[in-house]
Design a protein around this motif. Sequence first.
Motif, PDB file in Angstrom:
ATOM      1  N   CYS A   1       0.646  -1.254  -0.047  1.00 14.09           N
ATOM      2  CA  CYS A   1      -0.024   0.097   0.179  1.00 14.09           C
ATOM      3  C   CYS A   1       0.853   1.211  -0.076  1.00 14.09           C
ATOM      4  O   CYS A   1       0.410   2.315  -0.231  1.00 14.09           O
TER       5      CYS A   1
ATOM      6  N   SER B   1      -0.259  -6.386  -8.867  1.00 11.73           N
ATOM      7  CA  SER B   1       1.219  -6.369  -9.444  1.00 11.73           C
ATOM      8  C   SER B   1       2.183  -6.853  -8.377  1.00 11.73           C
ATOM      9  O   SER B   1       3.269  -7.510  -8.901  1.00 11.73           O
ATOM     10  N   TYR B   2       1.866  -6.882  -7.124  1.00 13.34           N
ATOM     11  CA  TYR B   2       2.996  -7.509  -6.234  1.00 13.34           C
ATOM     12  C   TYR B   2       2.667  -8.711  -6.020  1.00 13.34           C
ATOM     13  O   TYR B   2       3.807  -9.455  -5.738  1.00 13.34           O
TER      14      TYR B   2
ATOM     15  N   TRP C   1      -6.446   0.499  -7.374  1.00 15.21           N
ATOM     16  CA  TRP C   1      -5.855  -0.286  -6.262  1.00 15.21           C
ATOM     17  C   TRP C   1      -6.000  -2.004  -6.963  1.00 15.21           C
ATOM     18  O   TRP C   1      -5.082  -2.607  -6.258  1.00 15.21           O
TER      19      TRP C   1
ATOM     20  N   GLN D   1       3.048   1.334  -2.166  1.00 10.40           N
ATOM     21  CA  GLN D   1       3.873   1.131  -3.618  1.00 10.40           C
ATOM     22  C   GLN D   1       5.286   1.254  -3.524  1.00 10.40           C
ATOM     23  O   GLN D   1       5.868   1.770  -4.374  1.00 10.40           O
TER      24      GLN D   1
ATOM     25  N   ILE E   1      -2.821  -2.505  -8.607  1.00 11.42           N
ATOM     26  CA  ILE E   1      -1.419  -2.335  -7.896  1.00 11.42           C
ATOM     27  C   ILE E   1      -1.493  -3.551  -6.746  1.00 11.42           C
ATOM     28  O   ILE E   1      -0.434  -4.249  -6.736  1.00 11.42           O
TER      29      ILE E   1
ATOM     30  N   ASP F   1       9.101   0.242  -4.085  1.00 10.89           N
ATOM     31  CA  ASP F   1       9.904  -0.734  -4.834  1.00 10.89           C
ATOM     32  C   ASP F   1      10.877  -1.820  -4.046  1.00 10.89           C
ATOM     33  O   ASP F   1      10.861  -1.518  -2.952  1.00 10.89           O
TER      34      ASP F   1
END
Length: 591
Positions: A512, A574-575, A568, A514, A571, A516
């Motif tokens: 949450c 993606s993880y 979201w 975001q 998002i 890297d």
Amino acid sequence: MTLTRTEFDVLRIFTMNEPVLHAPQVAHATDLPPEMVEETLDTLTHDGFISSGRVTQKGAEALEPYRVDSAVILATDLYPRFAPISYEEPKGLLKVRGEILIERQIEQLQAAGITNITIAVGYKQECFFYLSAKYEVKLLVNHEYAERDNGWTLWLARELLGNTYLCPSDDYFAANPFERYVYKAYHASVYVEGSTDEWCLGTDGGERIVSASIGGHDSWVTQGHAYFDRAFSERFIPLLGQALMQSENESKPWESIYAENLSSLDMEIRRYSSDIIHEFNSLEELEEFEPGFVSHVSSPILDNITQVLSCFRADIHGFLPVSQGLTNLSFRFSVNGQEYVYRHPGIGTDKFIDRDAETQANTVAHRLGVDRTFLYEDSKQGWKICRFVRNARNLDPLDPTQVKRAMELCRSFHESGARINATFDFFGNGVSYESLLEGHGAINISGYYELREKVARISAHASGDGYPPCFSHNDYLPLNFLIDEQNGMDVIDWEFAGMSDPGNDFATFVICSQYDEGKAEEALSYYFGGTPTFLERRHFWAMVVLGGWCWYVWALEKDAEGAGVGEWESIYKSYAVDYVDRVLTWYEEGE
């Protein structure tokens, strides 16, 4: 034949009155100079539109292009500014001065001879269904009301737009503003002295609108209904469609798209006195219009507040919506000088949140000093009251000092020995959300089951790492931190709390925020108080993958419920997608 404005105004008056009218009466009714009325009456009589003081068949045919075809009443919105009442009941269904707002509008439209009425619904749509039988109106459902504004509603209603009234469902018209015949497209407007955050209108030398912008002072503002004539509708609908096809315009209201195309859209301003059109933007404004409204309106929320805080309804003031989270609705209020926040459970949350467990977690977090704001939660209904922290700020995930405190704080309650009667497992909960999602139909998402199979393997590997479950927040993201003026830190919103893997809070924080990979590794070192071992890194990165998948499936289910979480969803996904293969390699092939 096209009528002039004056001919239309005079001819229309004759359709509204049974007794024979004379020039002075027409002049009074139209606000036209008597000599102009005399001249126009002569022309209309000569051309055969009026005979013996009545409209002829030819006159009726001349008026026909100006006849109102239909009305669309917009009732899709939650109206968060009208908290708390709008959280319990759609604003258009409030009873004001003894009449339900939307029913009063329908009856005013029908009294003007407009019977082709469509109600556009979204939020709490089922509450409006009775209107179909009671008034023989049609219903149009905007299933995306939470993500898209009334521009999308109009696009759904595009085939209904011709000579059409467009009405907000929650306005109170002291006098009936609707007419059977209308000469030209217009927007109702009232004058506001001082500053305003409404749409402010500017006109040319006549009444055509040539500017429209949000905010201003001492301005004529949009308030109440609008009227689209056929020419306006035919021009506006393609422009609306073109705009909505662009992603940046998906959530725009129709007024914004109109304002961007003023030069090609001919619409006039119609000015009303402020005592004719009443628009209530807050509970206080409605209380001013109808003194005693707050005292007598049916509101379990207000009753809950009075019971918990031992106060009267008259003691409750200053209702303000709080920025909405992804699952709930909240508003701020004050009682006797103290400020509080009321959390109202969101749509569908009862399907995946254990409110009894949340109540236990809130109690434990308060006892540990992790959440000093908590006052009370109803474990059955899910509403909650907390103290409001004035001038609080959320955690900045790019501030290393704050991130270090957050990681140390979660490790402290992980190791506190506290326990509650609930568990939260990323993979297990994700499977539960998946079952709810499948209740809406098959999951036809490319690559979904391939990803799920890999995630299941990681879950099995991580379960064997030997980390015992501990008291965890499980929604440990920057927005759930409040930092006060004294730099005190509270963690709020414990609705997903449970006995869980200690990596859950780290994973949710990373996702949450975001982060890297570099930022995530830095946060992990704060949690362990130094450089983690390979086995620690492997396990906590496994939790990032599992957390990404869990919240991704949760987001899919929320979207299926009609309460999507927007960007979201991608998002979260993606993880899971970006790290799943690397983590599998660590488990199955080694470092």
